[in-house]
Structures are given as C-alpha cells and as structure tokens.
Design a protein around this motif. Structure first.
Motif, mmCIF file in Angstrom:
data_model
loop_
_atom_site.group_PDB
_atom_site.id
_atom_site.type_symbol
_atom_site.label_atom_id
_atom_site.label_comp_id
_atom_site.label_asym_id
_atom_site.label_seq_id
_atom_site.Cartn_x
_atom_site.Cartn_y
_atom_site.Cartn_z
ATOM 1 N N UNK A 88 9.450 12.039 -9.428
ATOM 2 C CA UNK A 88 9.841 12.357 -10.965
ATOM 3 C C UNK A 88 10.883 10.805 -10.989
ATOM 4 N N UNK A 89 11.303 9.569 -10.357
ATOM 5 C CA UNK A 89 11.539 9.204 -10.210
ATOM 6 C C UNK A 89 11.687 7.588 -10.560
ATOM 7 N N UNK A 90 12.041 7.436 -11.797
ATOM 8 C CA UNK A 90 11.324 6.056 -12.945
ATOM 9 C C UNK A 90 11.620 4.324 -12.023
ATOM 10 N N UNK A 91 12.877 4.416 -10.514
ATOM 11 C CA UNK A 91 12.723 3.552 -9.743
ATOM 12 C C UNK A 91 12.781 4.068 -8.322
ATOM 13 N N UNK A 92 12.727 3.040 -7.077
ATOM 14 C CA UNK A 92 13.096 4.097 -5.780
ATOM 15 C C UNK A 92 13.348 2.436 -5.400
ATOM 16 N N UNK A 93 13.994 3.037 -4.190
ATOM 17 C CA UNK A 93 14.021 2.129 -3.316
ATOM 18 C C UNK A 93 13.393 1.468 -2.015
ATOM 19 N N UNK A 102 3.598 6.201 -3.732
ATOM 20 C CA UNK A 102 4.539 6.714 -3.995
ATOM 21 C C UNK A 102 4.208 6.677 -5.566
ATOM 22 N N UNK A 103 3.266 6.442 -5.630
ATOM 23 C CA UNK A 103 3.098 6.799 -7.561
ATOM 24 C C UNK A 103 1.848 7.402 -7.858
ATOM 25 N N UNK A 104 1.135 7.663 -8.440
ATOM 26 C CA UNK A 104 0.056 8.551 -8.704
ATOM 27 C C UNK A 104 -0.636 7.623 -9.675
ATOM 28 N N UNK A 105 -1.091 7.198 -9.036
ATOM 29 C CA UNK A 105 -1.683 5.877 -9.645
ATOM 30 C C UNK A 105 -3.569 5.125 -9.062
ATOM 31 N N UNK A 106 -4.010 6.049 -7.868
ATOM 32 C CA UNK A 106 -5.095 5.540 -7.064
ATOM 33 C C UNK A 106 -4.299 4.406 -6.007
ATOM 34 N N UNK A 107 -5.435 3.876 -5.247
ATOM 35 C CA UNK A 107 -4.932 2.952 -4.196
ATOM 36 C C UNK A 107 -5.369 2.151 -5.042
ATOM 37 N N UNK A 153 5.336 -0.588 -28.644
ATOM 38 C CA UNK A 153 4.291 -1.542 -27.995
ATOM 39 C C UNK A 153 5.342 -1.886 -27.177
ATOM 40 N N UNK A 154 5.661 -0.651 -26.724
ATOM 41 C CA UNK A 154 6.796 -1.195 -24.903
ATOM 42 C C UNK A 154 5.998 -0.567 -23.768
ATOM 43 N N UNK A 155 6.326 -1.287 -23.309
ATOM 44 C CA UNK A 155 5.234 -0.605 -21.466
ATOM 45 C C UNK A 155 5.918 0.785 -21.281
ATOM 46 N N UNK A 156 5.633 1.593 -20.446
ATOM 47 C CA UNK A 156 6.273 3.064 -19.630
ATOM 48 C C UNK A 156 5.924 2.211 -18.756
ATOM 49 N N UNK A 157 7.361 3.166 -18.044
ATOM 50 C CA UNK A 157 7.677 3.324 -16.958
ATOM 51 C C UNK A 157 6.515 4.264 -15.985
ATOM 52 N N UNK A 158 6.338 3.982 -15.024
ATOM 53 C CA UNK A 158 5.244 5.070 -14.369
ATOM 54 C C UNK A 158 6.726 5.433 -12.827
ATOM 55 N N UNK A 159 6.647 6.829 -13.705
ATOM 56 C CA UNK A 159 7.641 7.463 -13.004
ATOM 57 C C UNK A 159 6.583 8.177 -10.622
ATOM 58 N N UNK A 201 0.832 -1.343 0.251
ATOM 59 C CA UNK A 201 0.326 -0.417 -0.371
ATOM 60 C C UNK A 201 0.765 1.327 -0.190
ATOM 61 N N UNK A 202 2.200 1.633 1.425
ATOM 62 C CA UNK A 202 2.545 2.355 1.629
ATOM 63 C C UNK A 202 3.653 2.954 -0.426
ATOM 64 N N UNK A 203 4.327 1.716 -0.522
ATOM 65 C CA UNK A 203 4.980 1.677 -1.997
ATOM 66 C C UNK A 203 3.892 2.593 -3.139
#
Lengths: 327, 327
Positions: free
Chosen positions: A93-98, A18-23, A83-89, A13-15
C-alpha cells in the motif's frame, strides 16, 4: 536528460514484482527529467493485456520526506478527474519504496501511471486554451488537498540565488547586473492575501502531454507547493507564450492560456491586478535558477545549460507591458 | 546514452505520418545507443489497437550508404524467423528517410519494430544457451543474404587504433604497453578460409532482449558485417562469460554459449581450433576501441567511458587458457 542509477534486469524484475502489475516485459531508461532517473516499464498487466508505467528513481535533489506530498497529490487530482498520472501503490500500500541500487546505494522509487501524449514545441492557441483549463482544474481539485508544502523556489530562494551569483552576473551577460535590484523590487511589490491552492509552479510545455488539442497529462509535480493560484497562471503564461529564447511573444497563445483558465475558474479583480507583478516574479524565478546552473553546473554534467537571458527578456516584456500584456 | 537530435511534436507527427502506422500518441527519447538517437514511439496502430516502435536517428558515426545493408538485413532475418525487429518501410517503400531537424540539419531516420524483453546483467547458463542458439540462427539465416559488408572493426582498424594510441598507453595503464605487439601477434596467427556469413560482431548482453530464458530480440546490428562465423562466437563468448571488469570468468555461461550455438550449427574442427585466437582477437578489438575512446573522448561528452583493462584481462585469460577455455 539522464539516467543516473543503474538497475540490472534481475533487480528490476524484483522491484516490479513488489507492485501488483504483472511481470516485467520491458524497461527502457528515458532521456527525461533533470533531477531524477526515469524508465518506461512494460509489464504483462494484471489481466495479461499489457500495461505501461513510468518508474522514477529519486536522486539527490529530491527530499524523500516530501515524496508523500507529491505522490498523494497525483492520486488526489486523478481521483478528481484531472489528467494526472496515478501513483501505483505497492503490495503493502506504500506510494514509494526504498531499494538498494546495483552500486549499493539506498534510493527511493515510485511507479507512476503512463499517460499518452506528446509535448508541444510550438503551442497553438487551441492547445494553450486546453492547458489553461487543465491548470484551473487542478487548482480547484486541490483546494481540499489536506497537505501543505512551502514553495522552495520562493522569495527566500530567490535571495539565496542572488547571493550565490554575486559579482558573477557579467560572466553570463552584463544585462543581468540589474537582477539583484529587480528581485528586491518585485519582492517589495509582491501582493499578499491572494487565494491559494496547491500550484504546479513549473507548467512548461515539457510537463504537459497533448493528444491533438486535448491535454492528456500534466506531469512532473516535483515543484508543486502551496501558493497563490494566479502565480501559477503567471508561470504558465511565461512558459507558453514566448519563443524559447524569450525574443518573441505570442499574444494569441498568452490570451488563450487566460481564456481557458477563466472558463473554469475566473480570476478575481485582485488576481487580475496581480498578474503583471506575478509574471515579473515568475520570470525572475526561472532566470535565477538558470543563472545559478549556468555558473555552478560542473563541466561534463549530463544536462544542457539553459540561457538565463531567455527569462530576462520575459521579465523586460512584463515590466514594459504591465497589465497590457494580458487580455 | 543520449538523444542528440531535437524533434518537436509537430515535426515528429509529420515524420510518423510518412509511415502507415496510425497517428502518433507518444514519443520519448531513450537513454540507449551511443552513436545514434532513439525514441520509443507509440501510435494508434493501423487498426486502432496501439503499436510501438523504435525511431532511430542516425548521427555522424553512421554512414548513410550503409543503412540499406543494416535495415534490409533486419527484414531478411525477421522473415527467416529470427528474433530480430523488422524495419518499418515508409509509404514510398523506403527503409529509411531523410529529414531536416529543428536545427536545420539534414539527417536520416528509420522506424523499427519494438520488441519486448530486458537485457541480462548477470546472465544465467540458460540465457547464454538461448543466446548461442539465436546467434547460430542468424548465421544460418544470413547465408543467403545478398549483400556484403566489410568489417570496419577488423585488422586494419586495429592497426589504426594502435597508431592513434601510440606512446599514450601508460596514460591508461602500463599493462597496456604490450598491446601493439599483441595485435601484430594475433594478426600474424589469424586463420584464413573459415566459413563466413553475416555476423553481428557486437552481441553484448545490452544487445539481447530476453523474456525469462527466451531470446525475444537481437538488436543493434550496426557493426554487422561479412566475416567468419566463429569470430562472432568468440565475441559473444568474451561479452557474456565474464564479469564486466573481466576479472571473473563464468565457465558455465561460456560453455552454454557454445552448447547453444552448436545445437543449431555445429562448429567444424577448423572453427573449433580457431576459437582461442579468435577470442584473443575479439578481446583486443574491444580493448582498442575502449582505449581510443578513453584517450580521445572529449571531457563532457554524454557517454560513459569504459575501462579498456576489462578486455586486457579477457585477452590474458584466452592467451593463458588456449583451447582449455572452451568446453
């Protein structure tokens, strides 16, 4: 197939927050990927309509410093209409997270667009032609990709695997004892100066999603690197136009890969001439990693060992047929 | 976690076409279920809006003759308004189908409604109360379920596991050497004549999907059987109100399970009095299957061994606390 990392519901949930994609509404670990852990994630979506993603947690075999190359490449290709999946930032704005796992380990994750489609088991020529077109499409779209990456599965790696397996080929099959000589022979004959781009370098049917005869997704770019485009054609030809065990070549499928590719990006005469040796090399590259895994994967590891002989047979085919293997 | 059966894209297409759910757009094997193979399936849906399902392929440990009990139960409970996935019947009206795998084996499969939600790792009292309510709901709704099924994990099975593990408890931990005596003691004190219904008998957090504090799905009914309802309460109490290793009891969560349950179906005084012994029994049931798996699961099997001691600690807790363990 495996999920190596445990993420509890609250942590997930918490991870996702951190992305603006709903819950988060659903998270299921999927049996895909051999080096990383993957989940299908569902959220309410930004506008409440529901949305799906693939969450990837990078395990030991992926170098974190290389993630920007892979993840920005997805965005670059997707923006170019591939036809390649986008990275959700994430919200920063980071493309990946620790993040810290439930077991206290620090790992890295990325959220990737979910694409529909299924992988073909017995590809038809129509599907193979579409794959050839899509492959040429990413080669052209990546020509202006600003970053470079060395092929970590190139000649130096081949020699490394040969050294690791020294004296043990017979534990797999005595037919593999010619491999050290074959590797040096192919490296000696390897053409230089062929046109380069970012290549996928692992475009097996598993890594292509299809809806009917249309390519809906090219995925798993974690071997992508800077390299000769025709080598990628050779990898794809070797991956698609044989039965899994390498015993049966499907000429119609192989020809369709080339036909589709050349409909978008015609090969130069130098590239054409390089196809046989590139295909021998591609066969050896997968033979070598399979042989290494065969000998060194611990018993009980959650992966299926794949038969190296399946690529010895492809190597033999390309050596025997030469230019005659290609339309 | 595993997918034991390989189904190619074409075969999957053909299988899904036998259900009136639109055409296949995605199929991903998921890392859930220890006895069966599962996929998340996406289709265009009947009206083109997209739909999701869980496809389950039954592997060796599931008896085909028992599938109608489990699958019709889902329909019965769902029709009664319980948060349980419906079985999707095929175009012939059958709740499951026979098919031949890519490897030529005959197996059986069912298509089940996909439900949103995630499983709680550290359940809150609010979630536990909702689970207690949902459990009572299925007990009441199943009272008029016409079929019966014996508990294959009942006393006879316990004695079977004790016999299988004879002389080998010390290989796990010497604390388990009391188990044979404990099992006979619990069976001797087991109350008879308590009110029965269909019970889930395995309602661990893994088998409950939650959206916030609401139960969105109770899943994995493959241990469901006819039995005393209060035994199911005891199983759920043991499954939810301890840390995984059994070292820490969460009184607030345990009380919430009971409070939620009794808000829907109050326990009789006989059932109340039976809670301690039922909970000792529930603890031994999971201790025994874990001990058996610990000793007899082949090295290299694609499952994680779970520590039997986690349920020895629960057993000790219930024996020590008696009626005091419950609000």
């Amino acid at each position: 197939m495996a999920v190596y990392t445990r993420i509890g519901a609250e942590a997930m949930d918490a991870l996702i927050a951190r992305f603006d994609v709903g819950t988060l509404t659903s998270a299921k670990g999927i049996a895909e990927g051999v080096s990383n852990s993957n989940w299908i994630i569902e959220t309410t979506g930004k506008s409440g309509g529901g949305a799906r993603f693939i969450l990837t947690v990078y395990e030991e075999r992926t170098e974190v410093e290389e993630l920007p190359f892979f993840l920005n490449l997805l965005d670059h290709l997707s923006a170019a209409g591939c036809p390649v999946p986008r990275t959700i930032h994430d919200v920063d704005g980071a493309p990946f997270r620790e993040f810290v796992t439930d077991d206290g380990e620090t790992k890295h994750l990325a959220l990737i667009e979910f694409l529909p489609g299924v992988s073909a088991d017995n590809p038809t020529p129509g599907q193979a032609e579409a794959v050839g077109r899509a492959l040429a499409g990413i080669h052209l779209a990546a020509l202006d990709y600003p970053a470079q990456r060395k092929n970590t599965m190139g000649h130096a790696a081949w020699r490394g695997f040969v050294a690791d397996c020294e004296g043990r080929w017979g534990e797999i099959d005595s037919a593999l004892e010619v491999v050290p000589t074959a590797v040096e022979d192919v490296i000696a004959r390897w053409p230089r100066g062929l046109p380069q781009s970012v290549i996928h370098a692992d475009l097996f049917p598993d890594n292509v999603l299809l809806v009917g005869d249309s390519v809906s997704g090219l995925i798993d770019f974690y071997f992508a690197c800077t390299g000769p485009m025709v080598y990628d054609v050779a990898v794809t030809h070797a991956a698609w136009s044989f039965s899994g065990d390498g015993k049966r070549h499907d000429r119609a499928v192989g020809d369709a890969i080339l036909r589709g590719y050349e409909a978008v990006r015609p090969l130069s005469s130098e590239e054409r001439a390089a196809l046989p040796i590139m295909s021998e090399g591609a066969s050896l590259r997968f033979l070598l990693t399979r042989a290494y895994d065969w000998l060194f994967t611990p018993a009980g590891a959650l992966v299926t060992k794949k038969d190296p002989l399946a690529f010895k047979r492809r190597y033999d085919f390309y050596q025997r047929e030469g230019a005659g293997a290609f339309a």
